[in-house]
Structure formats: structure tokens, C-alpha cells
Design an enzyme around this catalytic site. Structure first.
Site, mmCIF file in Angstrom:
data_model
loop_
_atom_site.group_PDB
_atom_site.id
_atom_site.type_symbol
_atom_site.label_atom_id
_atom_site.label_comp_id
_atom_site.label_asym_id
_atom_site.label_seq_id
_atom_site.Cartn_x
_atom_site.Cartn_y
_atom_site.Cartn_z
ATOM 1 N N SER A 62 0.907 -1.145 0.084
ATOM 2 C CA SER A 62 -0.078 0.089 0.000
ATOM 3 C C SER A 62 0.882 1.361 -0.168
ATOM 4 O O SER A 62 0.404 2.472 -0.030
ATOM 5 C CB SER A 62 -0.800 0.117 1.388
ATOM 6 O OG SER A 62 -0.207 -0.155 2.523
ATOM 7 N N GLN A 98 -7.138 -2.363 3.929
ATOM 8 C CA GLN A 98 -6.222 -1.680 3.296
ATOM 9 C C GLN A 98 -6.900 -0.505 1.988
ATOM 10 O O GLN A 98 -6.186 0.501 1.680
ATOM 11 C CB GLN A 98 -5.153 -2.324 2.684
ATOM 12 C CG GLN A 98 -3.879 -1.685 2.073
ATOM 13 C CD GLN A 98 -2.634 -2.774 1.947
ATOM 14 O OE1 GLN A 98 -2.050 -3.064 2.997
ATOM 15 N NE2 GLN A 98 -2.369 -3.018 0.398
ATOM 16 N N LYS A 105 -17.788 30.557 -28.325
ATOM 17 C CA LYS A 105 -17.959 29.764 -27.093
ATOM 18 C C LYS A 105 -17.237 30.216 -25.981
ATOM 19 O O LYS A 105 -16.096 30.510 -26.010
ATOM 20 C CB LYS A 105 -17.831 28.166 -27.199
ATOM 21 C CG LYS A 105 -18.573 27.440 -28.173
ATOM 22 C CD LYS A 105 -20.276 27.512 -27.774
ATOM 23 C CE LYS A 105 -20.414 26.725 -26.585
ATOM 24 N NZ LYS A 105 -20.286 25.436 -26.894
ATOM 25 N N THR A 142 -40.783 26.379 -9.916
ATOM 26 C CA THR A 142 -40.767 24.929 -9.527
ATOM 27 C C THR A 142 -41.221 24.219 -10.922
ATOM 28 O O THR A 142 -41.480 24.867 -11.821
ATOM 29 C CB THR A 142 -42.334 24.989 -8.639
ATOM 30 O OG1 THR A 142 -43.387 25.275 -9.562
ATOM 31 C CG2 THR A 142 -42.241 25.808 -7.522
ATOM 32 N N HIS A 143 -40.839 22.869 -10.984
ATOM 33 C CA HIS A 143 -40.844 22.166 -12.099
ATOM 34 C C HIS A 143 -40.094 22.947 -13.326
ATOM 35 O O HIS A 143 -40.306 22.719 -14.536
ATOM 36 C CB HIS A 143 -42.323 21.810 -12.709
ATOM 37 C CG HIS A 143 -43.115 21.776 -11.621
ATOM 38 N ND1 HIS A 143 -43.482 20.300 -11.375
ATOM 39 C CD2 HIS A 143 -44.018 22.286 -10.520
ATOM 40 C CE1 HIS A 143 -44.231 19.895 -10.399
ATOM 41 N NE2 HIS A 143 -44.609 21.404 -9.994
#
Ligand code: ARG
Length: 469
Positions: free
Chosen positions: A35, A334, A295, A167-168
């Protein structure tokens, strides 16, 4: 994993645990089970833990004061070696713990071999991760607070700016932009709270559990805990070496935090689009396209949104890692490190990006205002107005519905109709109706704790600032 040790198969007796083995570890198995490639980041906490352990051992008479001093000096030297880049991590020494210990013995000789008295790598690693995570939690808490403070400043600046509330994702009622930002803020308050709650369970010391059953030496666990700044030692040695709840809790905090950041991100991405055009992000937080010259992409919010996936994944990894594990320590454990480390790194990066970016968000108030008007966002205000004049709510709803249909046909907002036009739907409507049909009238009327009125936003910012201190 560093390649330098790929071929250096050590003989079994060179391993700190090699005594009972009659052949060297298979070269692949050595790399497969090591490890050190990722747990070397624990070196600092490993050495801190060892210094406290040696100090305690001397206090209870297991080490002499001279041995303790030699060990502490040696460990400090190892730390300097690592930080100066004079340390070659050895895969055959498996992990950070055995690498540090081997170097200590190289430096100070036989006394170095006494450090591991009364402990095991099992309680050592559990302690190291907790020390590491405690430090990271404190850094993360600060970064989170910096983002929170930035949100409060922006909310105050935009307390009067009106935007459509949704909302929505359909225009619902006008809200102030400051109020919308304070909704994000509240999510972070809960995150900060969860983080501190998690810290309590991180800050408990497993050292002394040794391999699993405790140790025969007369150790003083309270002393070691105190030296390391832990609130207390853990209660049960088996649980101590096997518990990774604290890491799971941290990852669960992180997953929720990322869920929140992904929600902010989604809105920022929408709002920077030409279709919404509600905000501007400074160029330094955006990138361009290699083919489309026009862009300007909101990469930071997009990437933060995307990184939610890996953080959620790490939570599931750890939950799955611990599922059905028998007591006590298993090598499985580990596998806790990479998900935890990546979670820490990822949320630190995301929080830094957000804390830097949020104060630089520019609201395009005119566009927000036009959008708020476009969707008949004050229709509920008209219904409330009718109710206050004695019309039952259901009838009021119907009347306003007809008014909106008229507005749709005429392509005009309710506030843009004449009194005569409005009166054809209900004769209780009078000149004062325009006070509630304007966007300002609508937001100002929601003047109670938690409401969107600019006055309430300013009061909420003041309360939040006091609580954040
Ligand atoms: N590298 C190990 C880990 O991260 C340390 C503990 C190993 N203990 C053992 N008995 N093999 O979990």
C-alpha cells in the site's frame, strides 16, 4: 506505484514479519499487497503517532527516557529525510508504517526496533487515518466557511435583484436573487454541521488495541490520546482496529456536499446559457472551444457537477468494503485509503473553485427581471389580493386563471393590463391591485421569517454572518 523496487525481491527474513516464512514473497504478490504507493501520504501522521506512542512507553517504564529521546530524534530525522526527498519508498517494505520504522532503525540502530512494542500496524493504521482525516476536516471546514461567507456577501449585494423563482423549472413566483442564494447557503450550513458531527467520531483513539485484543504492556491509553489531541481512547479493542464508520460518515458528508454543489452547478450552467442569460461568470473560470470561436463554457460548474459521480462512488466503495467483514482487522481494510484520499482531494478542489468563483458571479438584473415578468409570476399575488377582498380562494384561482389566459392571448403581463381589462374578471378589483401585481410588490409582500422580501434577505444575511463567526 513506484517502479524502482519492482524487481528487488527481498528474502523472507528481511521482512519485519519474515521469521516464520521459508521462501520469499512472490514478486507480483509483493506489489499486489503493498500500500506504500498511496499510504505514504500518511507519513506525517504516522510519525506523530509514533512519537506519542514512544513518549507513553517511556512514561510507563517500557522504554527508558534515553531510548525515547533517541527514537523521537530518529523519527524527526526520518521526517526530514522524507520532506527533503531523501527517502526511497520500498515496495518490499509494504506500507508507510514499515518504511518509516525500517528507516528509523537504519538511523538509530537497535533502539529503533523497540518502537513497535505494545502496538500493531492494525491499531497504528487506524490511528494514522484518524489523525489525517481530522486535519483534513479542519482544512475543509475552513474552505467551506469561505464559500459560505462569499455566498452571504453575494446574497447581500443581490438582496433587491428580482428573478423568477421556479417550480418544475417553470416560472412560479418572483423571488430575489439574494433569497435564491441563501437557499444554497442553507444547504452548506447543514453540510458544515454534519462535518463537525463526523469529526467527533473521527477524533477517538484506537491506539492500544494492538493487533485486536490489546497488549500485555502496562500502557496508558489516556496519556497517548491526550498527547495526540484525541477526545478519548476507543472502548473496545476489536472494534478499534476494524471500525471504519468514521471514514464512511465522512464520505457520506462529502456525497451530500457534492450533491449540493452539483445543484448549484446545474443552475449556474443553465443561467450562463444564452437562453437564460441571468449571470456572467468571469472569463478566468471558463474555457473556450477549439472549433467554435464564440463559445465560453462554464467548465468549473460542469466539472464540479461531474465530480459528484466519483465522490458518490467512493461512498459506495467504502460501504461495500465494510459489508459483512468479520471482526477484527482484515486486509480488506487497506482498500479504505484510496477512496477516502480521493474524496478529500476532490471536495477540497471543488470547494476551492467555488469559494474563489462565487464572489465573482455577476447578476444580469435586467434579464432576470424580464424573465420574471414573462411567466405571469404575480398570478398568485392577484389570487391572494382577491381572497383578501372576500373572494373564496378556489374562485379567486379561477378568476386569475381567466386573466392569465387573456394575458397569453394578448401577450401582456397582468401588471400591463388596464384596470378595466382586469375588472371584467372580477369587480372587486380596484386601483390598488397594481401594488401587488408589480414584481417589487410581490417580493416585498413576502415579509416574514424565511420569506423572499429584500428586508428579510438582509436580516437573514446578518443572522447567518453572526452564526458563521
Ligand atoms: N497497510 C495496512 C493497511 O493499510 C496496514 C495494516 C496491516 N496490518 C496487517 N496485519 N497486515 O491496512
Amino acid at each position: 506505484m513506484t517502479d524502482q523496487n519492482k524487481s528487488d525481491q527481498t528474502t523472507s527474513s528481511e521482512k519485519p514479519w519474515g521469521g516464520r516464512f521459508s521462501e520469499p514473497t512472490d514478486a507480483f504478490v509483493e506489489r499486489f499487497t503493498a500500500s506504500v504507493g498511496f499510504d505514504q501520504r500518511l507519513y506525517h501522521h504516522d510519525i506523530t503517532g509514533s512519537i506519542a506512542h514512544a513518549t507513553m512507553l517511556a512514561k510507563v517504564g517500557v522504554l527508558t527516557d534515553a531510548e525515547r529521546d533517541q527514537i523521537i530524534e530518529g523519527l524527526k530525522g526520518v521526517k526530514e529525510d522524507i520532506e527533503a526527498g531523501r527517502f526511497e519508498w520500498s515496495v518490499s517494505l509494504e506500507d508507510v508504517h514499515m518504511n518509516v520504522e525500517a528507516r528509523l532503525t537504519d538511523r538509530i540502530g537497535i533502539t529503533g526496533k523497540k518502537l513497535h512494542t505494545g502496538r500493531s500496524r492494525n491499531d497504528q493504521v487506524a490511528t494514522d487515518i484518524r489523525l489525517y482525516l481530522r486535519d483534513e476536516i479542519d482544512v475543509i471546514a475552513e474552505e467551506l466557511a469561505r464559500l459560505q461567507a462569499g455566498l452571504l456577501d453575494l446574497a447581500e449585494r443581490e438582496a433587491d435583484t428580482i428573478m423568477p423563482g421556479f417550480t418544475h423549472l417553470q416560472t412560479a413566483q418572483p423571488v430575489t436573487f439574494g433569497h435564491h442564494l441563501l437557499a444554497w447557503y442553507e444547504m452548506l450550513v447543514r453540510d458544515a454541521d454534519r462535518l463537525q458531527d463526523c469529526r467527533k467520531r473521527v477524533n477517538v483513539m484506537p491506539l492500544g488495541a494492538a493487533a485486536l485484543a490489546g497488549t500485555t504492556y502496562p500502557i496508558d491509553r489516556n496519556l497517548t490520546a491526550e498527547l495526540l489531541g484525541f477526545d478519548r481512547p476507543t472502548e473496545n479493542s476489536l472494534d478499534s482496529v476494524s471500525d471504519r464508520d468514521f471514514a464512511i460518515e465522512f464520505c457520506s458528508f462529502a456525497a451530500l456536499l457534492m450533491t449540493h454543489l452539483s445543484r448549484f452547478s446545474e443552475e449556474l450552467v443553465l443561467w450562463t446559457s444564452a437562453q437564460f442569460d441571468f449571470i456572467d461568470l468571469p472569463d478566468r473560470f471558463c474555457t473556450g472551444s477549439s472549433i467554435m470561436p464564440q463559445k465560453k463554457n462554464p467548465d468549473v460548474p460542469e466539472l464540479v457537477r461531474g465530480k459528484t459521480g466519483r465522490v458518490n462512488g467512493h461512498l459506495i466503495s467504502l460501504l461495500t468494503l465494510m459489508k459483512s467483514q468479520p471482526l477484527a482487522y482484515n486486509k480488506d481494510n487497506q482498500e479504505d485509503k484510496e477512496p477516502l484520499f480521493d474524496t478529500v482531494d476532490t471536495i477540497k478542489g471543488c470547494l476551492k473553485a467555488y469559494a474563489d468563483m462565487v464572489p465573482a458571479i455577476k447578476a444580469k438584473a435586467d434579464n432576470m427581471r424580464v424573465a420574471a415578468k414573462r411567466g405571469f409570476s404575480t398570478a398568485t399575488d392577484l389570487a391572494d389580493y382577491l381572497v383578501k377582498k372576500g373572494v373564496p380562494f378556489r374562485d379567486a384561482h379561477e378568476i386569475v386563471g381567466k386573466s392569465v389566459a387573456f394575458g397569453v392571448a394578448e401577450n401582456r403581463d397582468l401588471s400591463e393590463m388596464t384596470l378595466e381589462e382586469l375588472k371584467q374578471f372580477s369587480d372587486v378589483i380596484a386601483e390598488d391591485v397594481f401594488d401587488v401585481l408589480t414584481l417589487e410588490g410581490s417580493v416585498q409582500a413576502r415579509d416574514h421569517l424565511g420569506g423572499t422580501a429584500p428586508k428579510q434577505v438582509r436580516a437573514a444575511v446578518a443572522r447567518a454572518r453572526a452564526a458563521l463567526k
